[in-house]
Design a protein around this motif. Sequence first.
Motif, PDB file in Angstrom:
ATOM      1  N   VAL A 220      10.689   6.321   3.264  1.00 32.45           N
ATOM      2  CA  VAL A 220       9.752   6.923   2.314  1.00 32.45           C
ATOM      3  C   VAL A 220       9.554   8.404   2.627  1.00 32.45           C
ATOM      4  O   VAL A 220       9.493   9.240   1.710  1.00 32.45           O
ATOM      5  N   ALA A 221       9.475   8.747   3.899  1.00 31.00           N
ATOM      6  CA  ALA A 221       9.343  10.159   4.264  1.00 31.00           C
ATOM      7  C   ALA A 221      10.553  10.955   3.780  1.00 31.00           C
ATOM      8  O   ALA A 221      10.417  12.084   3.277  1.00 31.00           O
TER       9      ALA A 221
ATOM     10  N   ASP B  22       0.397   7.304  -7.635  1.00 38.53           N
ATOM     11  CA  ASP B  22       0.697   7.975  -6.373  1.00 38.53           C
ATOM     12  C   ASP B  22       2.188   7.827  -6.088  1.00 38.53           C
ATOM     13  O   ASP B  22       2.685   6.722  -5.871  1.00 38.53           O
TER      14      ASP B  22
ATOM     15  N   LYS C 181       3.982   8.531  -3.515  1.00 40.85           N
ATOM     16  CA  LYS C 181       4.312   7.967  -2.209  1.00 40.85           C
ATOM     17  C   LYS C 181       4.120   6.458  -2.210  1.00 40.85           C
ATOM     18  O   LYS C 181       4.940   5.711  -1.642  1.00 40.85           O
TER      19      LYS C 181
ATOM     20  N   MET D 187      10.214  11.353  -0.017  1.00 37.49           N
ATOM     21  CA  MET D 187       9.160  12.264  -0.436  1.00 37.49           C
ATOM     22  C   MET D 187       9.522  13.732  -0.213  1.00 37.49           C
ATOM     23  O   MET D 187       8.997  14.608  -0.896  1.00 37.49           O
TER      24      MET D 187
ATOM     25  N   ASP E  89       6.957   3.630  -1.540  1.00 37.11           N
ATOM     26  CA  ASP E  89       6.769   2.576  -0.550  1.00 37.11           C
ATOM     27  C   ASP E  89       7.056   1.205  -1.157  1.00 37.11           C
ATOM     28  O   ASP E  89       7.768   0.383  -0.575  1.00 37.11           O
TER      29      ASP E  89
END
Length: 719
Positions: free
Chosen positions: A519-520, A495, A497, A523, A501
């Motif tokens: 992280v946002a 994953d 994301k 991504m 993280d």
Amino acid sequence: MKAANRFLTLLLLCCPLGAAPAHAEDGYDLWLRYRPLAGSARTALAARATAVVAPGTSPTIAAAVAELERGFGGMRGHPIARARSPADGAIVLATAAQARGLGLGLDAASLADLGAEGFRLRTTTARGKPVIAIVANTDIGLLYGSFRLLELAEQGASLAKLDLRSAPKLQLRVLDHWDNLDRSVERGYAGQSIWDWWTLPDYTGPRYTDYARANASIGINGAVLNNVNAVKESLTARYIAKTAALADVFRPYGIKVYLSARFSAPIELGGLKTADPLDPAVKAWWAAKADEIYRAIPDFGGFLVKANSEGQPGPQDYHRSHADGANVLAAAVRPHGGVVMYRAFVYSEHNAADRARQAYDDFKPLDGRFADNVIVQVKNGAIDFQPREPFHPLFGAMPKTPLMMEFQITKEYLGQATHLAYLGPLFEETLESDTLARGPGSTVARVLEGKVDPYRLTGMAGVANIGVDRDWSGSTFNQANWFAFGRFAWNPDGDAKAFADEWARMTFTPDPRFVAPAVAMMMGSREAVVDYMTPLGLAHQMATGHHYGPGPWVSDLARPEWNPTYYARADAKGIGFDRTAAGSDAIAQYAPALAARLADPDTTPERDLLWFHHVPWDRRMASGRTLWDELVTRYDHGVATAGAMQRTWQTLAPYVDAERFAKTRAFLAIQQREAQWWRDASVSWYQSLNHRPLPADSPAPAHPLAFYRAIDVPFAPGH
């Protein structure tokens, strides 16, 4: 979030930390920073990491123990002891046989599914004492388990109720260094090569060990040391000795060295008149060369080969097949347990129809003709590491030939060092793609794992982004691509994301006030690059040579497939490359069910529309906008996202040391400025062809087209 990451997520949520003081750093420590934890996390760790117990005595065990001492000593703020027998809070490293002697209650059967490299982390008791056990079948499994335990602690996870099992799904997890012997790096944006060939083999500085530590921490087990555009000197006795010195450093960390082999070496080094792979003298030369290498490096991994591509010599020079070329090398390394990774990246100026077809056309007819220690290395897409490409049609098309993935970690075509482009979503997008080769669920990941067809060898390679810059990768956020590659090579079903993280927590701080927005930002970053460079399936719109800025107008290069106009095919009526039966018919290279879907513009994903179809500017899109208006909107969205990343980063200053914060802030400013350049130059060029007005809410480019066409970027790095 995927099931494989739920356990880790629960661990991380149970122990949030406050913001720790941000001390000056230069990025050298990567994600292995081991800074003192704050508050309750530090107190809990002090009780659960009191000593290290390791019955083994190999160099690999010594490396694992040293890492545990370094890591837990740093996070606790004071040294961790070494003990001979379990005590309260000890960390115990043990193979199955050793586990029984230590009273861990584990046997070989409980570890059978972990293979030679997997591990288990478990909170348990040993001789009645509460301990954390790291158990595995081999010493290298114990090293991998040690790194994973340290990573959990560094991310702020609770270690109170551990029971985690992990084993790699791919056998070969390799970095390809496109490094030259003069220390220049093709597609290198982080300074010179870290291999100082001039001082090797006499001097092996600490950076080589730190490189091995970093790779072992994410499960990478191989390194190709020299450029795929190889030179003959790499196979001489002098450079074999230098390679052997690096192999000695890497060996305790489970990393094998490989070399790119120049196909014409029998002529250039051996004095033969031919390099024909079927010539007996050529076969004997390669066998003798392999024997020479293995005498110096008993665990040498094998060869990587680029042949008959971009001017490199190869078997087709002698009217032989790529299988013939691969097999002569495979026969040479087979007695020693070596492998040949034979690249499928081939294209020729003699094939003007569609560059995207060439690898499939060359390799598909050879399925089943490669030796059993050959694995064909295929780029994720059929062109060349573009911001977005559909998955390569060879995946799922060669049931009798093992295929390994080749991803780019360095960011040619993606802003190189300065643009923030987290590639985890690119890796994941490719790996999740369903080839439909054996029906639904035949994903690229499952192909690589040998679950669609029973491959003997499995693997993934990444073109490295590593140099002598103190931060290794040219920028802090570029380190995340190295990290994510290692994670996906270990588990192609992972994953992106979750990996972002993990990386953010270890590289900066576990504080959720930092992690969530960072992280946002990560991504969304790759999609932003796609939008301001090559939206809706456009590809290779970069200017000549440096591949840095926009050059969609370039049409005068010697080979047609070097020109951006070759790929966009834009004119007054429309844009896009027709790969249907009416065009190059490249769509037919995919499995029939998928090909039928891609043959229709209405059932082709819009993100790939212009890759597969030439469509009119006024085509109505899912948004209700025309294609032209949608294209401009995507460009605008990319620029807006680059600006939003700048603003997000500014809010994160309290959680980041001044040095890394300032460098990232400067690079984000460069990215925003150059995103605008990309948008304005591209819109100006296409508008000059279609003469259509911009959407009402979209500003005109700041300069006329002639201004953008006149921009020159000399002395760009990486070439």
